[in-house]
Write an enzyme that holds these catalytic residues in place. Structure first.
Site, short mmCIF file in Angstrom:
data_model
loop_
_atom_site.label_atom_id
_atom_site.label_comp_id
_atom_site.label_asym_id
_atom_site.label_seq_id
_atom_site.Cartn_x
_atom_site.Cartn_y
_atom_site.Cartn_z
N TYR A 249 -9.28 3.10 -4.85
CA TYR A 249 -9.85 3.81 -6.00
C TYR A 249 -9.79 5.31 -5.77
CZ TYR A 249 -12.93 5.91 -9.37
OH TYR A 249 -13.40 6.72 -10.37
N TYR A 250 -9.34 6.03 -6.81
CA TYR A 250 -9.26 7.48 -6.75
C TYR A 250 -9.91 8.17 -7.94
CZ TYR A 250 -5.90 7.02 -2.94
OH TYR A 250 -5.29 6.71 -1.74
N THR A 322 -9.90 -0.05 0.42
CA THR A 322 -8.80 0.22 1.33
C THR A 322 -8.22 1.62 1.20
OG1 THR A 322 -7.55 -1.14 -0.26
CG2 THR A 322 -8.04 -2.12 1.88
N GLU A 323 -8.48 2.29 0.09
CA GLU A 323 -8.11 3.70 -0.06
C GLU A 323 -9.11 4.38 -0.97
OE1 GLU A 323 -4.12 4.62 -1.29
OE2 GLU A 323 -3.23 3.07 -0.04
N ASN A 324 -9.54 5.59 -0.57
CA ASN A 324 -10.36 6.43 -1.44
C ASN A 324 -10.26 7.84 -0.89
OD1 ASN A 324 -13.72 7.34 -1.85
ND2 ASN A 324 -12.38 6.97 -3.58
#
Length: 432
Positions: A249-250, A322-324
């Protein structure tokens, strides 16, 4: 010198929550914190593909020796070029099992977690002069997506039948997410457009690995000859093919209904228009170092609770973010010392922690989130943006032999996790 945006304005709701009080102690003791990176984006890993098995094992062993747990993404947008040439990439069903089945057994037996594939990589082979078949823009994105899903399912089947009992590991999938709000607040058409957009981005890959089927929204909007249904055997293999769910999530967007799209295929079938501001000109948050990234920490709560949990409920396995992360523009006018001052990145992660905790503590149906990985460990090659944007907690001096320096966000993160010292980068003062 002023950076890309003020840390004090990173969220429209930040002033109403205790951002600066967030601490490691508020998360469960077994909650996993880490930093994510990608070999392709950092070390031109594809150039040593013949040594990939050995390199992967060395890295995993180093992680374990240093009392860390490895989380390995088996496929992060890096299809070997030989497979692109031989099979025409993921447009060919036959490529689905190749990246995993040929190399997978050689991975270190101590692996703890795997993310089998990151989604929404709609590989564009249409620019290739030696393409093996005529392109079909109305269908190709769905063909690639379908084959990505089948590659995931085959990798999971391989792991579960050959390795999981011995390794005691888990295997899942990492999916890109975003949050959407209606362009016109309260407008029925825009509200429906928001639902379509979320299903076309998130549900496209999430629903098949949970149920073996595409979201009804997509089935209704996409001609059946373009969105091929899964066979009974494929659906059975896909259903439940996640021990955990990884979510990247960005940011978020506004979405308007577009009854007459000019695009064809994936973009046109949604009948939506993506907007960076709503009908009144309001943005979800300040723009960061990339035009598409507006800082909206509330979106991580919305994705978890208002989409993933509300829509799929008890079908959802344990979740990992897993990504931010957030990007700054690569400003060559800044000295290294100035560029390493990134209080806005610290604020970005803090505000996202607050909304993550809110989702985890939701009274009726909390999100079972087990870990969080900041993107990225270091500045990297950011795909189409190249080296014009910096996501890293570690600054990479591209003009000085890739020398590494911890940014203030890296020092904050180490302190947040209870670390007493910072290791792995240059500690000396840098020249102005």
């Amino acid at each position: 010198m002023e950076k890309e945006f003020s840390s004090s304005s990173s969220s429209a709701s930040a002033e109403t929550i205790e951002v600066h009080d967030v601490s490691r102690a508020q998360f469960p003791p077994d909650f996993v914190f880490g930093v994510a990176t990608s070999a392709y984006q950092v070390e031109e890993y594809q150039k040593v593909s013949t040594k990939k098995e050995l390199t992967t094992n060395d890295l995993i062993n180093t992680v374990i020796v240093n009392d860390m747990k490895p989380f390995v993404t088996l496929f992060h947008f890096d299809l070997p070029h030989a497979l692109e040439e031989e099979f025409d990439g993921f447009l060919n069903r036959d490529v689905a099992g190749r990246p995993y089945h040929q190399h997978y057994p050689l991975l270190n037996a101590a692996l703890a977690h795997h993310a089998a594939a990151s989604n929404q990589t709609i590989f564009n082979s249409s620019i290739s002069s030696d393409a093996k078949r005529k392109r079909d823009p109305a269908k190709d994105a769905y063909t690639v997506g379908r084959n990505l899903l089948l590659a995931h399912a085959l990798a999971v089947h391989s792991y579960r039948t050959k390795f999981q009992e011995h390794q005691k590991g888990q295997i899942g999938i990492a999916l890109n997410t975003l949050w959407c709000e209606p362009y016109k607040k309260g407008d029925a058409d825009d509200i429906e457009a928001v639902k379509r957009a979320k299903d076309f981005v998130m549900g496209w890959f999430l629903e098949p690995v949970l149920t073996g089927k595409y979201p009804k929204t997509m089935i209704d909007c996409v001609p059946c000859e373009n969105l091929a249904a899964f066979s009974d055997g494929e659906a059975e293999m896909l259903k439940g093919s996640v021990d955990f769910l990884g979510l990247n999530y960005y940011t978020g967007f506004f979405v308007a209904n577009d009854p007459n799209p000019t695009d064809i295929g994936y973009l046109g079938d949604q009948r939506v228009e993506i907007c960076f501001s709503d009908a009144t000109g309001k943005k979800l948050g300040p723009e960061a170092g990339l035009f598409w990234l507006h800082v909206y920490p509330e979106g991580i709560y919305n994705v978890l609770i208002k989409y993933v949990i509300d829509k799929y409920g008890d079908k959802i396995p344990p979740i990992y973010i897993t990504e931010n992360g957030v990007a700054e523009k690569n400003n060559e006018k800044l000295t290294v010392t100035e560029a390493c001052v990134d209080s806005m990145r610290e604020d970005y992660h803090k505000t996202h922690f607050v909304y993550l905790l809110k989702a985890m503590k939701e009274k009726t149906a909390p999100a079972n989130v087990k870990g969080y990985f900041a993107w990225s460990w270091c500045d990297n090659f950011e795909w189409a943006h190249g080296y014009t944007a910096r996501f890293g907690l570690i600054y990479i001096d591209y003009k000085n032999n890739q020398k590494r320096y911890p940014k203030t966000s890296a020092r904050w993160f180490a302190k947040f996790l209870g670390g007493k010292e910072f290791l792995g980068a240059n500690q000396e003062n840098v020249e102005e």
